[in-house]
Design an enzyme around this catalytic site. Structure first.
Site, PDB file in Angstrom:
ATOM      1  N   LYS A  73       0.809  -1.224   0.000  1.00 22.79           N
ATOM      2  CA  LYS A  73       0.000   0.000   0.000  1.00 22.79           C
ATOM      3  C   LYS A  73       0.844   1.276   0.000  1.00 22.79           C
ATOM      4  O   LYS A  73       0.516   2.248  -0.679  1.00 22.79           O
ATOM      5  CB  LYS A  73      -0.932   0.009   1.218  1.00 22.79           C
ATOM      6  CG  LYS A  73      -2.040  -1.029   1.155  1.00 22.79           C
ATOM      7  CD  LYS A  73      -2.917  -0.942   2.403  1.00 22.79           C
ATOM      8  CE  LYS A  73      -4.032  -1.972   2.342  1.00 22.79           C
ATOM      9  NZ  LYS A  73      -4.990  -1.816   3.430  1.00 22.79           N
ATOM     10  N   ASN A  94      -5.165   1.890  -1.354  1.00 22.62           N
ATOM     11  CA  ASN A  94      -5.743   0.541  -1.482  1.00 22.62           C
ATOM     12  C   ASN A  94      -6.555   0.382  -2.773  1.00 22.62           C
ATOM     13  O   ASN A  94      -7.055  -0.700  -3.058  1.00 22.62           O
ATOM     14  CB  ASN A  94      -6.575   0.155  -0.249  1.00 22.62           C
ATOM     15  CG  ASN A  94      -7.948   0.795  -0.244  1.00 22.62           C
ATOM     16  OD1 ASN A  94      -8.169   1.828  -0.889  1.00 22.62           O
ATOM     17  ND2 ASN A  94      -8.879   0.206   0.474  1.00 22.62           N
ATOM     18  N   GLY A 135      -2.356   2.431  13.694  1.00 27.02           N
ATOM     19  CA  GLY A 135      -1.793   1.670  12.582  1.00 27.02           C
ATOM     20  C   GLY A 135      -2.442   2.102  11.270  1.00 27.02           C
ATOM     21  O   GLY A 135      -3.140   3.129  11.208  1.00 27.02           O
ATOM     22  N   ALA A 137      -4.992   0.889   9.502  1.00 20.88           N
ATOM     23  CA  ALA A 137      -6.461   0.986   9.494  1.00 20.88           C
ATOM     24  C   ALA A 137      -6.905   2.210  10.285  1.00 20.88           C
ATOM     25  O   ALA A 137      -7.756   2.988   9.824  1.00 20.88           O
ATOM     26  CB  ALA A 137      -7.062  -0.285  10.088  1.00 20.88           C
ATOM     27  N   ARG A 158      -0.797   2.412  21.744  1.00 18.28           N
ATOM     28  CA  ARG A 158       0.159   1.816  22.683  1.00 18.28           C
ATOM     29  C   ARG A 158       1.541   2.471  22.595  1.00 18.28           C
ATOM     30  O   ARG A 158       2.088   2.910  23.586  1.00 18.28           O
ATOM     31  CB  ARG A 158       0.268   0.317  22.371  1.00 18.28           C
ATOM     32  CG  ARG A 158       1.291  -0.412  23.217  1.00 18.28           C
ATOM     33  CD  ARG A 158       1.336  -1.871  22.837  1.00 18.28           C
ATOM     34  NE  ARG A 158       1.704  -2.084  21.435  1.00 18.28           N
ATOM     35  CZ  ARG A 158       1.835  -3.273  20.860  1.00 18.28           C
ATOM     36  NH1 ARG A 158       1.620  -4.367  21.553  1.00 18.28           N
ATOM     37  NH2 ARG A 158       2.176  -3.387  19.589  1.00 18.28           N
ATOM     38  N   MET A 211      -8.324  -9.850  18.112  1.00 25.89           N
ATOM     39  CA  MET A 211      -8.351 -10.646  16.871  1.00 25.89           C
ATOM     40  C   MET A 211      -7.922 -12.100  17.133  1.00 25.89           C
ATOM     41  O   MET A 211      -6.972 -12.346  17.879  1.00 25.89           O
ATOM     42  CB  MET A 211      -7.428 -10.019  15.822  1.00 25.89           C
ATOM     43  CG  MET A 211      -7.500 -10.686  14.474  1.00 25.89           C
ATOM     44  SD  MET A 211      -6.709  -9.695  13.212  1.00 25.89           S
ATOM     45  CE  MET A 211      -5.000 -10.044  13.519  1.00 25.89           C
ATOM     46  N   VAL A 236     -13.081  -2.955  14.398  1.00 27.79           N
ATOM     47  CA  VAL A 236     -12.681  -3.325  13.022  1.00 27.79           C
ATOM     48  C   VAL A 236     -12.393  -4.819  12.882  1.00 27.79           C
ATOM     49  O   VAL A 236     -12.334  -5.342  11.773  1.00 27.79           O
ATOM     50  CB  VAL A 236     -11.435  -2.531  12.526  1.00 27.79           C
ATOM     51  CG1 VAL A 236     -11.688  -1.049  12.536  1.00 27.79           C
ATOM     52  CG2 VAL A 236     -10.192  -2.895  13.300  1.00 27.79           C
TER      53      VAL A 236
END
Ligand code: NAP
Length: 301
Positions: A73, A94, A135, A137, A158, A211, A236
């Site tokens: 990307k 993208n 990040g 996203a 973080r 996740m 997400v």
């Protein structure tokens, strides 16, 4: 499928690696069939070192467009002729549209969340938003929320490096005249984070926490008193379909219709790209029904 391919058929595709698992060919080819368009969409393995050659091939073969996925990307963004505002701010692409050899790069990941929220009856305009993560996203989401009129976006991340990167992107957005209050903090400022969520309209979780299989069953939000019936919670993550954050939100006062997982983000970022490729709305209801049927069939096999 092959019976409709002719000498006029236009080629589109997705580039990245690994790419064989990509759901994009099924999604776009369904939409081309739906509209009876003479287009075909394929997946092409491509790593960062091959991006320039791939873009040259896109021009040479007069491909109509392409989607770009990890890890290409950023390299794609560095090699575009033009960039959309979202792609310029985020520094990543993208979706590529080929207009007679002029390649324009777009970033529809953030649009995926904004359109999915809209599909659930929520607008980001004039809203106070808390965003977890900095990040790829998260940054696409932050920029799209600002472009679409959010009143404020407060980012918690973080690492200090992520906070600094988000801050730099936020400054570029503001310098471009986009009015949106943005501030940036470490996730370790837990009290501040919970206080901001308590007073927010929308919480968007855009880290990989929650996740499957590595970060499953955990949530960054640990004070259950922040959840209330007016808060919209968007995660997400799409695997699992219901994350720990979503379970907690549902158990502590958020309405079911206001707690949304990341499956729709995939669909709606694709809808944004489809519109850029064709000028047409993606037939999302029909596509959802088709994909649900396919999933059910695959479960049986
Ligand atoms: P990325 O660029 O690698 O960013 C990862 C983010 O998660 C960073 O902010 C990172 O913080 C944070 N993070 C990771 N582990 C953490 C932990 N244990 N505690 C706190 N923060 C942590 O990845 P990305 O592309 O933004 O993707 C993020 C997630 O979104 C992934 O799970 C991905 O599958 C999902 N996603 C979903 C869709 C969809 O269509 N639904 C689309 C894109 C991405 P640091 O800066 O501190 O490392």
């Amino acid at each position: 499928m092959d019976t409709r391919i002719s000498g006029n058929t236009k080629l589109l595709g997705v580039i990245g690696t690994p790419i064989k698992h990509s759901g994009s060919p099924v999604m776009y080819n369904f939409c081309f069939d739906y509209y009876g368009m003479d287009c075909v969409y394929l997946a092409f393995e491509c790593d960062e070192s091959q991006v320039k050659d791939t873009l040259a091939a896109m021009r040479r073969l007069n491909m109509k467009g392409a989607n770009v996925t990890m890890p290409c990307k950023k390299e794609a963004a560095r090699n575009m002729d033009k960039l959309s505002p979202a792609a310029k701010f985020v520094g990543a692409v993208n979706t590529i549209v080929n207009d007679s050899g002029v390649l324009t790069g777009h970033m529809t990941d953030g649009m995926g969340v904004v359109l999915d929220l809209r599909d659930h009856g929520h607008s980001v305009a004039d809203k106070d938003i808390v965003l977890l993560g900095a990040g790829g996203a998260a940054m696409a989401i932050m920029v799209q929320c600002a472009l679409d009129g959010a009143k404020s976006v407060t980012v918690f991340n973080r690492s200090a490096a992520g906070v600094a990167k988000a801050k730099a992107i936020g400054e570029n957005v503001r310098e471009d005249g986009i009015i949106c209050k943005m501030d940036f903090h470490l996730l370790s400022e837990s009290e501040r984070m919970h206080e901001r969520i308590r007073h927010a309209d929308i919480l968007i979780q855009a880290t990989s926490v929650g996740m499957r299989p590595v970060q499953d069953g955990v949530s960054l939000v640990t004070d259950m008193s922040v959840f209330h019936e007016k808060l919209v919670v968007y995660d997400v993550i799409y695997n699992p379909a219901v994350t720990k954050l979503m379970e907690d939100a549902l158990a502590h006062g958020c309405k079911e219709e206001n707690v949304i997982g990341g499956k729709g983000m995939l669909l709606w970022q694709g809808a944004g790209a489809f519109k850029l490729f064709t000028g047409l709305e993606m037939p999302t209801q029909e596509l959802k029904a088709f994909l649900a049927g396919r999933e059910a069939m695959e479960r049986k096999i």
